[in-house]
Design a protein around this motif. Structure first.
Motif, PDB file in Angstrom:
ATOM      1  N   ASN A   1      12.968   6.774   3.561  1.00 59.07           N
ATOM      2  CA  ASN A   1      12.766   6.499   2.089  1.00 59.07           C
ATOM      3  C   ASN A   1      11.746   5.606   1.996  1.00 59.07           C
ATOM      4  O   ASN A   1      11.358   4.796   0.679  1.00 59.07           O
ATOM      5  CB  ASN A   1      14.041   5.462   1.573  1.00 59.07           C
ATOM      6  N   LYS A   2      10.838   5.151   2.868  1.00 60.65           N
ATOM      7  CA  LYS A   2       9.606   4.364   2.946  1.00 60.65           C
ATOM      8  C   LYS A   2       8.448   5.278   2.150  1.00 60.65           C
ATOM      9  O   LYS A   2       8.516   6.752   2.437  1.00 60.65           O
ATOM     10  CB  LYS A   2       8.826   3.745   3.925  1.00 60.65           C
ATOM     11  N   PRO A   3       7.647   5.082   1.100  1.00 63.49           N
ATOM     12  CA  PRO A   3       6.648   6.084   0.569  1.00 63.49           C
ATOM     13  C   PRO A   3       5.385   6.080   1.582  1.00 63.49           C
ATOM     14  O   PRO A   3       5.113   5.558   2.358  1.00 63.49           O
ATOM     15  CB  PRO A   3       6.012   5.006  -0.533  1.00 63.49           C
TER      16      PRO A   3
ATOM     17  N   PHE B   1       0.960  -1.036  -0.178  1.00 68.52           N
ATOM     18  CA  PHE B   1       0.133  -0.018   0.089  1.00 68.52           C
ATOM     19  C   PHE B   1       0.781   1.277  -0.069  1.00 68.52           C
ATOM     20  O   PHE B   1       0.788   1.899   1.083  1.00 68.52           O
ATOM     21  CB  PHE B   1      -0.819   0.224   1.380  1.00 68.52           C
ATOM     22  N   PRO B   2       1.641   1.435  -0.939  1.00 65.45           N
ATOM     23  CA  PRO B   2       2.876   2.474  -1.134  1.00 65.45           C
ATOM     24  C   PRO B   2       1.925   3.932  -1.217  1.00 65.45           C
ATOM     25  O   PRO B   2       2.272   4.947  -0.528  1.00 65.45           O
ATOM     26  CB  PRO B   2       3.448   2.318  -2.399  1.00 65.45           C
ATOM     27  N   GLU B   3       0.495   3.877  -1.613  1.00 68.95           N
ATOM     28  CA  GLU B   3      -0.080   5.117  -1.796  1.00 68.95           C
ATOM     29  C   GLU B   3      -0.988   5.550  -0.569  1.00 68.95           C
ATOM     30  O   GLU B   3      -1.276   6.855  -0.508  1.00 68.95           O
ATOM     31  CB  GLU B   3      -1.061   4.811  -2.894  1.00 68.95           C
ATOM     32  N   LYS B   4      -0.853   4.647   0.559  1.00 71.99           N
ATOM     33  CA  LYS B   4      -1.782   5.146   1.594  1.00 71.99           C
ATOM     34  C   LYS B   4      -0.698   6.070   2.664  1.00 71.99           C
ATOM     35  O   LYS B   4       0.387   5.626   3.048  1.00 71.99           O
ATOM     36  CB  LYS B   4      -2.122   4.000   2.303  1.00 71.99           C
TER      37      LYS B   4
ATOM     38  N   ARG C   1      13.811  12.379   4.258  1.00 74.48           N
ATOM     39  CA  ARG C   1      13.266  11.394   3.981  1.00 74.48           C
ATOM     40  C   ARG C   1      12.237  11.507   3.133  1.00 74.48           C
ATOM     41  O   ARG C   1      11.640  12.554   2.669  1.00 74.48           O
ATOM     42  CB  ARG C   1      12.392  10.949   5.277  1.00 74.48           C
ATOM     43  N   SER C   2      12.090  10.484   2.174  1.00 71.31           N
ATOM     44  CA  SER C   2      11.073  10.403   0.844  1.00 71.31           C
ATOM     45  C   SER C   2       9.510  10.322   1.567  1.00 71.31           C
ATOM     46  O   SER C   2       9.345   9.293   2.107  1.00 71.31           O
ATOM     47  CB  SER C   2      11.326   9.350  -0.055  1.00 71.31           C
ATOM     48  N   VAL C   3       8.958  11.305   1.384  1.00 72.25           N
ATOM     49  CA  VAL C   3       7.393  11.226   2.036  1.00 72.25           C
ATOM     50  C   VAL C   3       6.480  11.210   0.941  1.00 72.25           C
ATOM     51  O   VAL C   3       6.570  12.095  -0.212  1.00 72.25           O
ATOM     52  CB  VAL C   3       7.140  12.387   3.095  1.00 72.25           C
TER      53      VAL C   3
END
Length: 305
Positions: free
Chosen positions: A251-253, A220-223, A303-305
């Motif tokens: 680095n988690k989406p 669920f990378p979009e949530k 961090r990638s958000v």
């Protein structure tokens, strides 16, 4: 099936602004697989309804004594002008609560249907539309009642209610995955990366929790995933502890991170249900907490958000 349509609810709290986007209605469910030493909701740990006694409200056995008379199992005894509950003999019939005129005896947890809950939640709908809020299921651990929680989320989405859940992550992946299909926001606790320390302070190791978080990010990378860490003295209040968590989630989406300061607001409830608050009078060092928050600020920038 009753386990799909009915569950044990502790409380429904309105107008929360700290448990997901906008103004939220919080539904607190009973039961949790963790036994955190600092738990602010100790009444949520057991799966079934639980008798509580607030001696400050009790008018005394000389003026009343109805609870003693109604208890067939002799679980309520006279003590210092008031009462003492022998929880080894109490069968949780709660007849004493029914006759208590001062409401010093109460019960944490009652069985409710999904329709009953959502009808209450929908009374706040006008606040959701203006603020982007909605329903947040908390606990305890919502997925401790997995089928009920999943059905509650599904029916909330059918009513077009924004949904969030507060989870410790200690549940079967199949439950978390199915429930996440009906979630807009996942509020996920990561308390500590060190497995042995996690077991010592919460009663379980954290392998399942960390594995579930990694799977959430993959499936669920979009949530939106809001990661929370309660900063507890002598447990995870070091720079090393928080740096390890930051390194794990970076680095988690669609991940945000928040530190929560330790407090003792739930301490009186331990007495109500006959438990000891083993954290004692320990306090969080405010300066140390600010330094830990600074680590998070630095992490937010990279961090990638």
């Amino acid at each position: 099936m009753k386990e799909l349509n009915e569950g044990y609810v502790i409380n429904i709290q309105h107008y929360s602004v700290h448990d997901g986007p906008g103004i939220r209605t919080l539904v607190f469910l009973k039961g949790c697989p963790l036994k955190c030493r600092w738990c602010s909701n100790p009444e949520s740990q057991k799966n079934n309804p639980e008798l509580a006694y607030n001696s400050d409200k009790c008018i005394g056995i000389n003026q009343c004594g109805k609870c003693i008379d109604v208890c067939k199992y002799k679980a309520i005894k006279k003590f210092d002008g008031k009462i003492l509950i022998d929880r080894g003999h109490c069968i949780q019939c709660h007849k004493c609560q029914d006759v208590c005129p001062s409401k010093s005896l109460s019960v944490y947890g009652k069985r409710m249907t999904i329709d009953e809950i959502l009808n209450i939640v929908e009374k706040d709908r006008m606040f959701y539309s203006r603020s982007g809020g909605g329903l947040t299921i908390s606990g305890g651990e919502p997925f401790n009642q997995p089928n009920f929680t999943i059905c509650l989320l599904k029916m909330a989405k059918e009513r077009r209610i924004n949904t969030a859940v507060e989870t410790c992550g200690y549940t079967k992946w199949q439950y978390l995955r199915h429930g996440s299909e009906f979630l807009d926001t996942i509020i996920f606790d990561i308390k500590c990366i060190d497995s042995e320390k996690h077991r010592k302070y919460t009663g379980v190791d954290n392998k399942l929790i960390l594995d579930n978080f990694n799977k959430l990010c993959e499936v669920f990378p979009e949530k939106l995933k809001l990661i929370r860490t309660p900063i507890v003295p002598e447990f995870n209040d070091s720079i090393e502890d928080i740096t390890e968590i930051v390194d794990f989630i970076k680095n988690k989406p669609n991940v945000e991170y928040e530190l929560l300061p330790y407090h003792r607001l739930g301490q009186p409830k331990y007495t109500y249900i006959g438990k000891q608050y083993i954290m004692g009078e320990i306090k969080l060092n405010e300066e140390k907490f600010k330094r830990l928050e600074a680590i998070n600020t630095i992490a937010d920038k990279r961090r990638s958000v």
